[in-house]
Structures are given as structure tokens and as C-alpha cells.
Motif scaffolding. Structure first.
Motif, short mmCIF file in Angstrom:
data_model
loop_
_atom_site.label_atom_id
_atom_site.label_comp_id
_atom_site.label_asym_id
_atom_site.label_seq_id
_atom_site.Cartn_x
_atom_site.Cartn_y
_atom_site.Cartn_z
N THR A 1 86.58 50.19 19.24
CA THR A 1 85.94 50.40 17.95
C THR A 1 85.38 51.83 17.95
N GLU B 1 82.48 52.57 18.10
CA GLU B 1 81.29 52.56 18.94
C GLU B 1 81.60 52.37 20.43
N THR B 2 82.87 52.26 20.80
CA THR B 2 83.23 52.07 22.20
C THR B 2 82.73 53.24 23.05
N LYS C 1 80.26 56.68 22.78
CA LYS C 1 79.21 57.25 21.93
C LYS C 1 78.91 58.69 22.34
#
Length: 135
Positions: free
Chosen positions: A95, A97-98, A100
Motif C-alpha cells: 500500500t 503506507e508500506t 514511510k
């Protein structure tokens, strides 16, 4: 009368063959060109960068990861890592957000062929200690 039918059938077959060739070129060539990394990255070499994620762009047709890592002289190098598309990565659980901004990461992959650039593809991503990054 038989000769006319034969000519029509030949013309129809040639037309169908032409349409098929055009379809293969229109559909096949861009797909091959899109996925060929050889012209841009050197598969015979490998580079490594350990640093901090500055940006992760999760999109199609390719996602990009940007990492600032010190070079052998201690100066910071801004790396651009080309990755797969968001659709295919999403199927494997990735995703936006995997990874950051601020994450520490180790990247090992094929370097860009363009002189003076710091690009990489076909990379293995891990945490600096070598443990896997799991989506």
C-alpha cells in the motif's frame, strides 16, 4: 465465377492477416517496451544504498522510492528506485503506507546506465539489518 470467389477469399485472408499484424504491433510492442529495463539499467552490475526514505510514490505504471544515502565519501546521494506498478504491488499486499518517509532502508539493485545519475531498478528492499520489509 470460381475465379472471382477465389480472389475474394484471398483478399479477405490478406486483409485479416494485415489486421492481425497491426493488432500485434499496437498491443505487443508497447507492452514489451514498457517492461524492458535493459536499455536503462545495467543487469551485469549491482549497487547498494542504505539510507532514509524521502518519498514513496505508489502509482501505475511504475512506483518510485526515493532514498538519501551516504556515498563512500560520506556525502549524501539521492537515489531513485524504480519499482513495479501499484496494481501489481497491491496484489502482493503493498500500500502507499508500506514504506514511510523517514524509514531506514537498504536497497540493492541494478544501477542506471545514464552517466551521472543515481537510479536503480529490479531492487531488493530490506531493513538495514537485512530483515525483510513485509507489506
Amino acid at each position: 465465377m470460381g475465379r472471382d470467389k477465389e480472389d475474394v477469399v484471398k483478399a479477405l485472408l490478406w486483409t485479416m492477416a494485415g489486421v492481425l499484424v497491426v493488432a500485434v504491433l499496437v498491443i505487443g510492442v508497447p507492452a514489451i517496451a514498457l517492461h524492458a529495463s535493459g536499455p536503462f539499467y545495467d543487469p551485469e552490475k549491482q549497487v547498494e544504498a542504505i539510507g532514509e526514505v524521502t518519498r514513496f510514490v505508489f502509482r501505475n505504471p511504475h512506483s518510485f522510492l526515493y532514498v538519501d544515502a551516504p556515498n563512500t565519501g560520506g556525502e549524501m546521494t539521492a537515489w531513485e528506485i524504480e519499482m513495479g506498478g501499484a496494481l501489481s504491488m497491491g496484489r502482493r499486499g503493498w500500500t502507499p503506507e508500506t514504506i514511510k518517509v523517514g524509514d531506514q532502508i537498504k536497497v540493492v539493485g541494478q544501477p542506471s546506465r545514464a552517466p551521472g545519475t543515481f537510479g536503480m531498478c529490479c531492487a531488493e528492499l530490506t531493513k538495514p539489518d537485512g530483515s525483510p520489509i513485509r507489506p
